[in-house]
Design an enzyme around this catalytic site. Structure first.
Site, PDB file in Angstrom:
ATOM      1  N   GLU A   1      -4.647  -2.603   1.865  1.00 48.65           N
ATOM      2  CA  GLU A   1      -3.856  -1.629   2.633  1.00 48.65           C
ATOM      3  C   GLU A   1      -4.354  -0.284   2.159  1.00 48.65           C
ATOM      4  O   GLU A   1      -4.165   0.070   0.998  1.00 48.65           O
ATOM      5  CB  GLU A   1      -2.363  -1.754   2.295  1.00 48.65           C
ATOM      6  CG  GLU A   1      -1.775  -3.133   2.456  1.00 48.65           C
ATOM      7  CD  GLU A   1      -1.813  -3.636   3.876  1.00 48.65           C
ATOM      8  OE1 GLU A   1      -2.012  -2.820   4.796  1.00 48.65           O
ATOM      9  OE2 GLU A   1      -1.676  -4.845   4.063  1.00 48.65           O
TER      10      GLU A   1
ATOM     11  N   CYS B   1       1.420   6.268   3.115  1.00 51.39           N
ATOM     12  CA  CYS B   1       0.274   5.737   3.866  1.00 51.39           C
ATOM     13  C   CYS B   1       0.582   5.701   5.357  1.00 51.39           C
ATOM     14  O   CYS B   1      -0.314   5.762   6.180  1.00 51.39           O
ATOM     15  CB  CYS B   1      -0.057   4.343   3.374  1.00 51.39           C
ATOM     16  SG  CYS B   1       1.365   3.241   3.451  1.00 51.39           S
TER      17      CYS B   1
END
Ligand code: NAP
Length: 685
Positions: free
Chosen positions: A256, A295
């Site tokens: 990720e 993020c």
């Protein structure tokens, strides 16, 4: 004296032998803690995890789920210590809520999913049983079993608690031991979390090891039975993915990483519409929560060129109201970035973006006189892309802070092209109330995203927002976002398991699955299985019923009684004209009602209730004069949360007088558990 952070390795706390790195507070620059992993023997850590892994795999999914729940409750009761430390990372109370309570919530979510969606077994079968032969004597199914290695988790600095727990929960539920490494910048919060976990004594030995500082030669000791799950920057991800052992041994690698997430304002969503207001609110929130160090934060605002000025004007005034301040003050503020290094990095990225964009709100270099100059404070910064058609950097450069760029588009196709230039993102949000526009954007953008939020006036009030990964939905994204897929309910658990196709006879496969499969032995049970309690019921036990004719009078009576006078049951000519029926036919519900009349054993007994039907299919019409009979077989059983009963799943197959199947379904019932058996787990094991 400044605290030296410890690792937790091989069941003991480990104090580093040197090489300490200072970790400064985000708020005032004072050294909060020092970290290093010098002296840790990583080969021994992996050996220890593998040795202890067998005991973790020896537990069932339900047993592991129960421990996750206990752990979540324990953390809830001890979370204040984590909140107290989080302020030093620059996190406000609200930011910490996402990190600490969000992480605990993920444990609860996996505990509950494990209990509800996985069997009380050590392996799980996925999907349907495939028939692989003409007569049905050779079948296949997919079995998921936990890998025999270790899950190595490497986390980013922004969510030290959530990051660790959202990876730990699915790995542990799958049955794998974990070695977790926090980002050094916020490792003191992660260490405190691990301390609470270790002190609780809830997890089995070896389930969690914690590396504070560098991972040394850890990756050299991995094998194809291991998994690396990474969260962080593209550069580090590339380094780890291309590590010689990771690539040679095909170690599973989940990443990720950074992502230039977009929010798209539809052409219909001009000023004055609810969607315009929602867009502004969402953008301000995403830029400022956690000082934009998320993020999933919105980095690109893709808006119609015709209203770009309106968007900028409103955002400028909203962002001006954001107060930057000390997160420990208890005031509603945006906290500092995680460190001065991080702020330097963000300012440098803004500088790069300025090649293609102008700053239209905020000053990246602003000094805050009332705040500690050693704190990493910064104002939110909004940029406007000068030439969207040719710009490149605005789709490539991630300023991991309170920064976003407005990019104008002229048509939906144009908007799609701009968003795709991000080369794959974790999430995009579409702000529009125009169905055609939303559908066009969804079908074009879905392949480039792990998640799409369609935000409008109807779902806004209860929406969890653009930036919130949820345990039941996939978190991850293709391409630049890392190609990973975490969370997503059981999807996240399956990353830690091997899917194996098992080909065998129905009897052999039934034994492995602890589920009766058609073709496996189905001995007629005497007494009737409705007279057996949950402990006595065994898969395969069968009831073969007498047959019963269905007459036209039955059909008419049923139609009158229920009010279902659909022409296929009442009008011979109209039924004949229907492509499915030879003439008037029995109601499907009549067939299954008569089926129940055939297989039910009526007297009070251990069978308590019918709780539903699954997968019901009417496969052939039943005409007046046809006879039906039923074969009812115990397919599987599952203890319920209540000690008083368990759920039994039966395969019910209804045949006509020619032996053809006219209906098939799973019948679900609740059967009483005998008092002494209440303390046992699944008696089927
Ligand atoms: P980073 O510098 O890549 O660090 C991430 C992690 O990797 C840290 O634990 C770091 O440890 C470790 N690491 C660095 N070099 C390593 C190496 N050679 N071997 C093993 N581990 C190594 O990223 P970050 O600065 O912490 O986080 C910011 C970035 O993460 C942003 O780009 C953001 O977009 C991304 N991010 C993505 C997600 C997501 O879910 N997609 C979530 C959060 C953040 P040290 O701290 O000890 O160096």
């Amino acid at each position: 004296m400044t605290k030296v952070l410890k690792s937790f390795a091989r069941g003991r706390w480990f104090i580093p032998s040197g090489g300490l790195i200072d970790i400064p507070s985000a708020v005032d620059g004072k050294v909060v803690a020092r970290a290093s992993s010098l002296g840790l023997e990583f080969a021994a850590l992996t050996r220890y995890a593998r040795e202890r892994g067998a005991a973790i795999r020896g537990m069932t999914f339900h047993e592991r789920a129960a421990l996750l729940k206990r752990l979540a409750n324990h953390l809830s009761a001890h979370k204040d210590a984590l909140y107290a430390l989080s302020g030093e990372t620059g996190a406000t109370q609200h930011d910490s809520l996402i990190d600490v309570d969000g992480g605990i919530g993920t444990l609860f979510a996996y505990a509950s999913r494990g209990r509800r969606e996985l069997p009380d077994e050590k392996v799980v079968f996925e999907g349907v049983v495939e028939s692989l032969s003409k007569t049905g004597s050779f079948v296949g199914a997919h079995m998921m079993s936990p890998l025999h290695g270790v899950a190595v988790h490497v986390n980013a600095f922004n969510f030290p608690c959530w990051g660790m727990l959202e990876k730990f929960a699915p790995a542990f539920l799958a049955g794998m031991p974990v070695i977790t490494k926090p980002a050094t910048a916020t490792a003191y919060v992660a260490e405190a979390l691990v301390e609470i976990i270790v002190d609780s004594g809830i997890l089995p030995e070896g389930a969690l090891q914690f590396v504070c500082g560098s991972t040394g030669d850890l990756l050299d000791h991995l094998t194809g039975q291991d998994v690396v799950a990474f969260t962080g920057s593209l550069e580090t991800s590339e380094k780890l993915r291309n590590h010689p052992t990771v690539s040679r041994k095909a170690v599973r690698f989940v990443a990720e990483r950074d992502s230039l997430n977009a929010a798209i304002l539809g052409p219909d969503a001009g000023p004055g519409t609810p969607e315009f207001d929602l867009f502004v609110k969402e953008v301000v929130r995403e830029m400022t929560v956690k000082a934009g160090q998320k993020c999933t934060a919105i980095r690109r605002l893709v808006v119609p060129s015709s209203i770009e000025g309106d968007v900028i004007e409103v955002l400028r005034s909203r962002l001006a109201k954001i107060k930057t301040g000390d997160p420990r003050s208890g005031e509603r503020v945006m906290g500092p970035l995680a460190s001065l290094d991080q702020r330097r990095e963000v300012r440098a990225q803004i500088q790069r973006l300025r090649d293609e964009a102008d700053i239209v709100a905020g000053d990246p270099g602003k000094a805050f006189e009332s705040l500690d100059p050693a704190g990493a404070y910064m104002e939110p910064v909004l940029l406007r892309c000068r030439n969207p058609k040719s710009a490149v950097l605005v789709h490539e450069v991630e300023a991991f802070g309170p920064v976003a760029t407005v990019i104008g588009y002229d048509s939906i196709a144009d908007a799609v092209t701009l968003v795709e230039k991000g080369e794959g993102s974790l999430v995009a949000s579409i702000h529009s109330y125009d169905t055609a526009c939303v559908q066009e954007l969804v079908s074009a953008l879905a392949p480039y995203h792990g998640r799409l939020l369609l935000l409008d006036r109807d779902d806004a009030a209860e929406s969890t927002g653009h930036g919130s990964p949820l345990p039941m939905l996939v978190h991850g994204g293709p391409g630049r976002a890392g190609g990973g897929e975490e969370l997503g309910g059981l999807r996240g658990v399956f990353h830690y398991m091997q899917r194996t196709a098992i080909q065998a006879s129905p009897e052999r496969l039934s034994g492995l699955m602890r589920t009766w499969i058609k073709g496996a032995p189905a001995p007629v049970s005497i007494p009737h299985p409705f007279r057996l309690d949950f402990a006595e019921i065994a898969t395969g036990q069968t009831v073969e019923t007498e047959s019963r004719e269905i007459t036209l009078a039955d059909i008419e009576h049923f139609a009158e009684f229920t009010g279902d006078k659909f022409y296929a049951h009442m009008d011979e000519a109209a039924a004949k004209a229907n492509p499915f029926f030879p003439g008037r036919v029995a109601h499907g519900y009549l067939v299954i009602s008569f089926a129940a009349g055939l297989f039910v054993d009526p007297a009070p007994g251990p069978l308590l209730a019918n709780s539903g039907l699954d997968t019901l299919r009417f496969l052939k019409p039943v005409s007046p004069g046809d006879s039906i009979r039923v074969r009812l077989t115990v397919k599987s059983k599952r203890p319920s949360r209540s000690p008083e009963y368990g759920e039994v799943r039966w395969d019910a197959e209804v045949f006509n007088q020619h032996g053809e199947t006219v209906a098939r379904y799973d019948l679900l019932t609740m059967s009483a558990r005998p008092a002494p058996a209440r303390k046992q787990t699944n008696p089927a094991k």
